[in-house]
Enzyme design. Structure first.
Site, short mmCIF file in Angstrom:
data_model
loop_
_atom_site.label_atom_id
_atom_site.label_comp_id
_atom_site.label_asym_id
_atom_site.label_seq_id
_atom_site.Cartn_x
_atom_site.Cartn_y
_atom_site.Cartn_z
N GLY A 13 51.59 90.70 62.43
CA GLY A 13 51.54 92.16 62.43
C GLY A 13 50.65 92.80 61.36
O GLY A 13 49.48 92.43 61.19
N TYR A 151 68.35 99.71 58.06
CA TYR A 151 66.88 99.62 57.93
C TYR A 151 66.34 100.83 57.18
O TYR A 151 65.57 100.70 56.22
CB TYR A 151 66.24 99.51 59.31
CG TYR A 151 64.73 99.46 59.29
CD1 TYR A 151 64.07 98.29 58.95
CD2 TYR A 151 63.96 100.59 59.58
CE1 TYR A 151 62.69 98.23 58.92
CE2 TYR A 151 62.57 100.55 59.56
CZ TYR A 151 61.94 99.36 59.23
OH TYR A 151 60.56 99.32 59.19
N LYS A 155 64.39 101.11 53.37
CA LYS A 155 63.06 101.68 53.15
C LYS A 155 63.11 102.92 52.25
O LYS A 155 62.19 103.18 51.47
CB LYS A 155 62.42 102.02 54.50
CG LYS A 155 62.18 100.81 55.39
CD LYS A 155 61.19 99.83 54.77
CE LYS A 155 60.76 98.75 55.74
NZ LYS A 155 59.76 97.82 55.15
#
Ligand SMILES: NC(=O)c1ccc[n+]([C@@H]2O[C@H](COP(=O)([O-])OP(=O)(O)OC[C@H]3O[C@@H](n4cnc5c(N)ncnc54)[C@H](O)[C@@H]3O)[C@@H](O)[C@H]2O)c1
Length: 256
Positions: A13, A151, A155
């Protein structure tokens, strides 16, 4: 001048696209990943983080660039270990090598999810650097059906850490820029399953509204990262730059 760079998550990625871009420009890249990398290490564990830093130290005596891209979107406590504790340990551990470089630059991948609400208790434990409590609180969130917030919280914690550390004597005081880049939807294996399922894709596109262009390729994010870690960027630090086709502006239209 040949620059020496570390890219975590280099096997796939955004990390792979960034490593390729830096190599095309003539830089030497040490990839760190679970597989297919110069340094094989699991950033979710304390041992793996130490091995990653030691593996880099064994190869170079200074660094010019660190790109922390390794991450997982799995809605499980482990996401905190990779996305927050792993990224922070790696950046902290490599900082002394960066401080020896002539124009050192660091950047970590955050997310549009920084614009979401965090799981407050998980975030507080992350900010305290208390990994055990953070994992326990995240497990509690799973039990309460709030796993989707893990998640985003990982972050948000990372973006907060960047903002606070970037202006400290250890980073700005050593001439090292430190920023976050928060992508919207990027077509990579991280979200391949969601993109392949029409219902999940619709859910994702509604959570991440991208009026400009829609989902982009990893190479598009690598361009943004490439400039932030270039010698041309001598002044931008402490930022979380959303590279998201306008999603943050849609979700949070007010400037103040
Ligand atoms: N793809 C997106 O839409 C998107 C959006 C916002 C943010 N991001 C962030 O960008 C970063 C890169 O994501 P991507 O889309 O390129 O994902 P990806 O899955 O293609 O690549 C992630 C890489 O991280 C590595 N990795 C995962 N766990 C690891 C561990 N414990 N130790 C070492 N390496 C590990 C994987 O092996 C993989 O090579 C991530 O931090 C992700 O959260 C991605």
């Amino acid at each position: 001048m040949v620059r020496h760079c570390v890219v975590t998550g280099s096997a796939s990625g955004i990390g792979a696209a960034t490593a390729a871009r830096l190599r095309e420009a003539g830089d030497v890249v040490i990839g760190v990943d679970l597989r297919d990398a110069e340094v094989i290490a699991d950033l979710s564990t304390a041992e793996g983080r130490a091995a990653a830093v030691a593996g880099v130290r064994a190869r170079v005596d200074h660094l010019d660039v660190v790109v922390a891209s390794a991450g997982t979107a799995a809605p499980i406590p482990k996401a905190l270990q990779v996305n927050y504790f792993g990224a922070v340990a790696l950046l902290d551990g490599l900082r002394p090598l960066l401080a020896r470089g002539p124009a050192p630059r660091a950047v970590a991948l955050t997310s549009l999810a920084v614009a979401y609400r965090p799981l407050r208790r998980v975030l507080e434990a992350c900010v305290r650097g208390d990994e055990e409590s953070a994992l326990a609180e995240a497990q509690e969130a799973v039990t309460l059906g709030k796993a989707a917030g893990i998640y985003a919280t990982s972050k948000i914690a990372l973006a907060l850490w960047i903002r606070q550390q970037a202006v400290s004597p250890e980073w700005a005081g050593q001439g090292i820029t430190l920023n976050g880049v928060g992508p919207g939807i990027v077509v990579t294996p991280l979200i391949a399953e969601q993109l392949a399922d029409p219902r999940l894709r619709a859910e994702l596109e509604s959570a991440v509204p991208m009026p400009l262009h829609g989902p982009v390729e990893a190479a598009d994010i690598a361009i943004v990262l490439g400039w932030l870690v270039s010698t041309e960027n001598s002044f931008v630090t402490g930022q979380n730059l959303f590279a998201d086709g306008g999603a943050d502006a849609v979700l949070r239209p007010q400037v103040v």
